[in-house]
Every structure is written in C-alpha cells, then in structure tokens.
Write a protein that holds these residues in place. Structure first.
Motif, PDB file in Angstrom:
ATOM      1  N   ASN A  86       0.722  -1.257   0.037  1.00 53.02           N
ATOM      2  CA  ASN A  86      -0.158   0.336  -0.324  1.00 53.02           C
ATOM      3  C   ASN A  86       0.297   1.471  -0.252  1.00 53.02           C
ATOM      4  OD1 ASN A  86      -2.345  -1.738  -0.163  1.00 53.02           O
ATOM      5  ND2 ASN A  86      -2.458  -0.914   2.463  1.00 53.02           N
ATOM      6  N   MET A  87       2.074   1.251   0.582  1.00 55.55           N
ATOM      7  CA  MET A  87       2.497   2.461   0.760  1.00 55.55           C
ATOM      8  C   MET A  87       3.568   2.297   0.461  1.00 55.55           C
ATOM      9  SD  MET A  87       0.101   3.944   2.801  1.00 55.55           S
ATOM     10  CE  MET A  87       1.935   4.704   3.713  1.00 55.55           C
ATOM     11  N   SER A  88       4.648   1.569  -1.024  1.00 53.17           N
ATOM     12  CA  SER A  88       5.644   1.742  -1.325  1.00 53.17           C
ATOM     13  C   SER A  88       6.293   3.036  -1.932  1.00 53.17           C
ATOM     14  CB  SER A  88       5.808   0.359  -1.784  1.00 53.17           C
ATOM     15  OG  SER A  88       6.491  -0.433  -1.364  1.00 53.17           O
ATOM     16  N   GLU A  89       5.144   3.254  -2.577  1.00 52.04           N
ATOM     17  CA  GLU A  89       4.919   4.496  -3.579  1.00 52.04           C
ATOM     18  C   GLU A  89       5.278   5.857  -2.778  1.00 52.04           C
ATOM     19  OE1 GLU A  89       2.109   6.721  -7.115  1.00 52.04           O
ATOM     20  OE2 GLU A  89       1.798   4.231  -6.916  1.00 52.04           O
ATOM     21  N   LEU A  90       4.758   5.861  -1.691  1.00 50.06           N
ATOM     22  CA  LEU A  90       4.735   7.038  -0.627  1.00 50.06           C
ATOM     23  C   LEU A  90       6.354   6.671  -0.366  1.00 50.06           C
ATOM     24  CD1 LEU A  90       1.254   7.019   0.246  1.00 50.06           C
ATOM     25  CD2 LEU A  90       1.952   9.176  -0.946  1.00 50.06           C
ATOM     26  N   PHE A  91       6.272   6.373   0.251  1.00 50.98           N
ATOM     27  CA  PHE A  91       7.742   5.533   0.806  1.00 50.98           C
ATOM     28  C   PHE A  91       8.985   6.233  -0.773  1.00 50.98           C
ATOM     29  CE2 PHE A  91       6.441   2.892   4.349  1.00 50.98           C
ATOM     30  CZ  PHE A  91       5.938   3.506   5.021  1.00 50.98           C
ATOM     31  N   PHE A  92       8.725   5.472  -1.549  1.00 46.96           N
ATOM     32  CA  PHE A  92       9.738   6.187  -2.448  1.00 46.96           C
ATOM     33  C   PHE A  92       9.612   7.599  -2.406  1.00 46.96           C
ATOM     34  CE2 PHE A  92      10.691   1.065  -2.822  1.00 46.96           C
ATOM     35  CZ  PHE A  92      11.951   1.188  -3.169  1.00 46.96           C
ATOM     36  N   ARG A  93       9.016   8.241  -3.024  1.00 45.93           N
ATOM     37  CA  ARG A  93       8.464   9.418  -3.446  1.00 45.93           C
ATOM     38  C   ARG A  93       9.130  10.255  -2.258  1.00 45.93           C
ATOM     39  NH1 ARG A  93       2.754  10.167  -4.475  1.00 45.93           N
ATOM     40  NH2 ARG A  93       3.338   8.507  -5.708  1.00 45.93           N
ATOM     41  N   HIS A  94       8.541   9.308  -0.878  1.00 45.55           N
ATOM     42  CA  HIS A  94       9.056  10.218   0.367  1.00 45.55           C
ATOM     43  C   HIS A  94      10.000  10.446   0.883  1.00 45.55           C
ATOM     44  CE1 HIS A  94       5.454  13.269  -0.535  1.00 45.55           C
ATOM     45  NE2 HIS A  94       4.551  12.280  -0.913  1.00 45.55           N
ATOM     46  N   TRP A  95      10.497   9.333   0.866  1.00 50.00           N
ATOM     47  CA  TRP A  95      11.420   9.142   1.862  1.00 50.00           C
ATOM     48  C   TRP A  95      13.067   8.292   1.513  1.00 50.00           C
ATOM     49  CZ3 TRP A  95       8.118   6.789   6.658  1.00 50.00           C
ATOM     50  CH2 TRP A  95       7.481   8.037   6.693  1.00 50.00           C
ATOM     51  N   ASN A  96      13.164   8.216   0.106  1.00 45.81           N
ATOM     52  CA  ASN A  96      13.687   7.628  -0.924  1.00 45.81           C
ATOM     53  C   ASN A  96      13.415   6.368  -0.851  1.00 45.81           C
ATOM     54  OD1 ASN A  96      15.025   9.997  -1.777  1.00 45.81           O
ATOM     55  ND2 ASN A  96      16.038  10.306   0.138  1.00 45.81           N
ATOM     56  N   GLY A  97      12.492   5.608  -0.103  1.00 45.70           N
ATOM     57  CA  GLY A  97      12.730   4.144  -0.062  1.00 45.70           C
ATOM     58  C   GLY A  97      11.654   3.575   0.972  1.00 45.70           C
ATOM     59  N   TRP A  98      11.523   1.908   0.862  1.00 42.50           N
ATOM     60  CA  TRP A  98      11.219   1.148   2.179  1.00 42.50           C
ATOM     61  C   TRP A  98      11.926   0.717   2.210  1.00 42.50           C
ATOM     62  CZ3 TRP A  98       6.638  -0.668   4.377  1.00 42.50           C
ATOM     63  CH2 TRP A  98       6.774  -1.426   4.562  1.00 42.50           C
ATOM     64  N   VAL A  99      12.244   0.329   4.017  1.00 44.85           N
ATOM     65  CA  VAL A  99      13.684   0.555   4.871  1.00 44.85           C
ATOM     66  C   VAL A  99      13.291  -0.562   5.817  1.00 44.85           C
ATOM     67  CG1 VAL A  99      15.269   1.202   6.720  1.00 44.85           C
ATOM     68  CG2 VAL A  99      14.347   3.024   4.947  1.00 44.85           C
ATOM     69  N   PRO A 100      12.873  -1.904   5.409  1.00 54.23           N
ATOM     70  CA  PRO A 100      12.287  -2.973   6.406  1.00 54.23           C
ATOM     71  C   PRO A 100      12.647  -3.008   7.429  1.00 54.23           C
ATOM     72  CG  PRO A 100      13.483  -4.218   4.527  1.00 54.23           C
ATOM     73  CD  PRO A 100      13.666  -2.364   4.118  1.00 54.23           C
ATOM     74  N   ALA A 101      14.176  -2.739   8.143  1.00 57.85           N
ATOM     75  CA  ALA A 101      13.935  -2.382   9.419  1.00 57.85           C
ATOM     76  C   ALA A 101      13.070  -1.451  10.619  1.00 57.85           C
ATOM     77  CB  ALA A 101      15.035  -2.473  10.035  1.00 57.85           C
ATOM     78  N   GLU A 102      12.689  -0.769   9.671  1.00 59.04           N
ATOM     79  CA  GLU A 102      12.271   0.617  10.157  1.00 59.04           C
ATOM     80  C   GLU A 102      10.351  -0.060  10.558  1.00 59.04           C
ATOM     81  OE1 GLU A 102      13.284   3.876  11.744  1.00 59.04           O
ATOM     82  OE2 GLU A 102      14.563   2.788  11.236  1.00 59.04           O
ATOM     83  N   PHE A 103      10.252  -0.710   9.792  1.00 59.15           N
ATOM     84  CA  PHE A 103       8.699  -1.167  10.090  1.00 59.15           C
ATOM     85  C   PHE A 103       8.651  -2.800  11.627  1.00 59.15           C
ATOM     86  CE2 PHE A 103       5.745  -4.758   9.739  1.00 59.15           C
ATOM     87  CZ  PHE A 103       4.233  -3.543   9.385  1.00 59.15           C
ATOM     88  N   ARG A 104       9.768  -3.488  10.957  1.00 55.22           N
ATOM     89  CA  ARG A 104       9.970  -4.165  11.857  1.00 55.22           C
ATOM     90  C   ARG A 104      10.810  -3.635  13.042  1.00 55.22           C
ATOM     91  NH1 ARG A 104       7.941  -7.954  14.338  1.00 55.22           N
ATOM     92  NH2 ARG A 104       9.447  -8.691  16.033  1.00 55.22           N
ATOM     93  N   LYS A 105      11.015  -2.549  13.194  1.00 57.70           N
ATOM     94  CA  LYS A 105      11.620  -2.119  14.464  1.00 57.70           C
ATOM     95  C   LYS A 105       9.709  -1.271  15.066  1.00 57.70           C
ATOM     96  CE  LYS A 105      13.251   1.983  14.185  1.00 57.70           C
ATOM     97  NZ  LYS A 105      14.391   3.069  14.637  1.00 57.70           N
ATOM     98  N   ALA A 106       8.986  -0.750  14.366  1.00 58.82           N
ATOM     99  CA  ALA A 106       7.960   0.029  15.392  1.00 58.82           C
ATOM    100  C   ALA A 106       6.879  -1.244  14.630  1.00 58.82           C
ATOM    101  CB  ALA A 106       7.877   1.060  13.793  1.00 58.82           C
ATOM    102  N   PHE A 107       6.873  -2.258  14.513  1.00 59.48           N
ATOM    103  CA  PHE A 107       6.106  -3.745  14.853  1.00 59.48           C
ATOM    104  C   PHE A 107       5.553  -4.097  16.456  1.00 59.48           C
ATOM    105  CE2 PHE A 107       3.244  -7.587  13.999  1.00 59.48           C
ATOM    106  CZ  PHE A 107       2.358  -7.398  13.981  1.00 59.48           C
TER     107      PHE A 107
END
Length: 163
Positions: free
Chosen positions: A29-50
C-alpha cells in the motif's frame, strides 16, 4: 460490525504470526509514497515499529483484510497505521473503522501522520483532523477532544476531493 448490508467485518487482536501479513500489506500500500517522500522502503523500520500488542486485525469471512495499530502515550492516542487490502479501498471500511475509533475516544486527543498526497488525507480531514505540523511531504494531523467535523469542513473536503 456491519458496513451497509453486505460487508461485515470484525476486529481481533494481532499476534506475532500476523507480522508478515502486516508487513506485506503495508509495503504494497505504501511503497510508492515511501519512495516518493523517503527514498524507499526500509524493512528494519517497519520491524522496529511493529508491536502486536498495539495491532488489531480486520477480518472478513475469517480472512485478514487489513489492520490498525494504535498507541496510547502522554499526549493521547496515536494512530500508527491503518491498512486495508487494496481491493477494499473506497468501500467505506476505513471510514467505518475510524468513526468507531473517534466515537470511542471522543474525549482524547487523537493524532496520526500521513503523506500530503496520500488519498486517505481527505478522509482524515472530513472526520475532523487538522494539520498541526508539516515537514517535507509528511503531515502530522490531530483531532481534538469532542471535535465533530463541521459541515463547512466536510463540504470543503468533498469539494477538494472532486477536483
């Protein structure tokens, strides 16, 4: 809970086994927005926050179709994430979930963060959230206790959505 006459969903607590589903759904759902605004998807960030203690799964006919993640802190309630299967976008389930949350926590400050170009932003504004901070493409939005969306706000949001 019922949406209209045909769409019934339930909410259940998440468990560790739901992590992979939540990860994949959020990335889809969010990859496109993450790439546009934050230069990409960072798996470690999702894991840390989950944290499954903060997550509830949205279920239809025994199948996971989304999730929401809420965290209480000293400022009130923070909506970390609401994600639904793309096939259900625009069906009203997200609106229904948010309305239930807003009714349940009507006396709390409720916050969330979204991207300025996230289509869900219109929903948040329609439900009474206002922008309290903007940094780059990220918006921090807040709904203050007892605030019901005004008809003017709702009409303005509908007008922007039609543009």
């Amino acid at each position: 809970m019922t949406l209209g006459v045909t769409m019934r969903y339930s909410i259940r607590p998440a468990c560790d086994a739901d992590y992979q589903y939540c990860y994949r759904l959020t990335k889809r759902n969010m990859s496109e927005l993450f790439f546009r605004h934050w230069n990409g998807w960072v798996p470690a960030e999702f894991r840390k926050a989950f944290n499954p203690d903060n997550v509830s799964m949205v279920v239809i006919n025994g199948r996971r179709v989304g999730y929401l993640s809420l965290k209480r802190d000293d400022q009130g309630l923070y909506i970390e994430n609401i994600q639904l299967s793309p096939s259900l976008h625009g069906c009203g389930i997200g609106t229904d979930i948010l309305k239930h949350l807003l009714d349940r926590y009507d006396q709390d400050v409720i916050r969330l963060t979204t991207f300025s170009d996230n289509p869900a932003r219109r929903l948040y504004e329609r439900l009474g959230f206002t922008i309290t901070e903007s940094e780059g493409g990220a918006l921090k939005m807040t709904r203050f206790p007892g605030k019901q969306p005004s008809k003017a706000n709702a009409a303005d949001a509908r007008s922007r959505a039609a543009d």
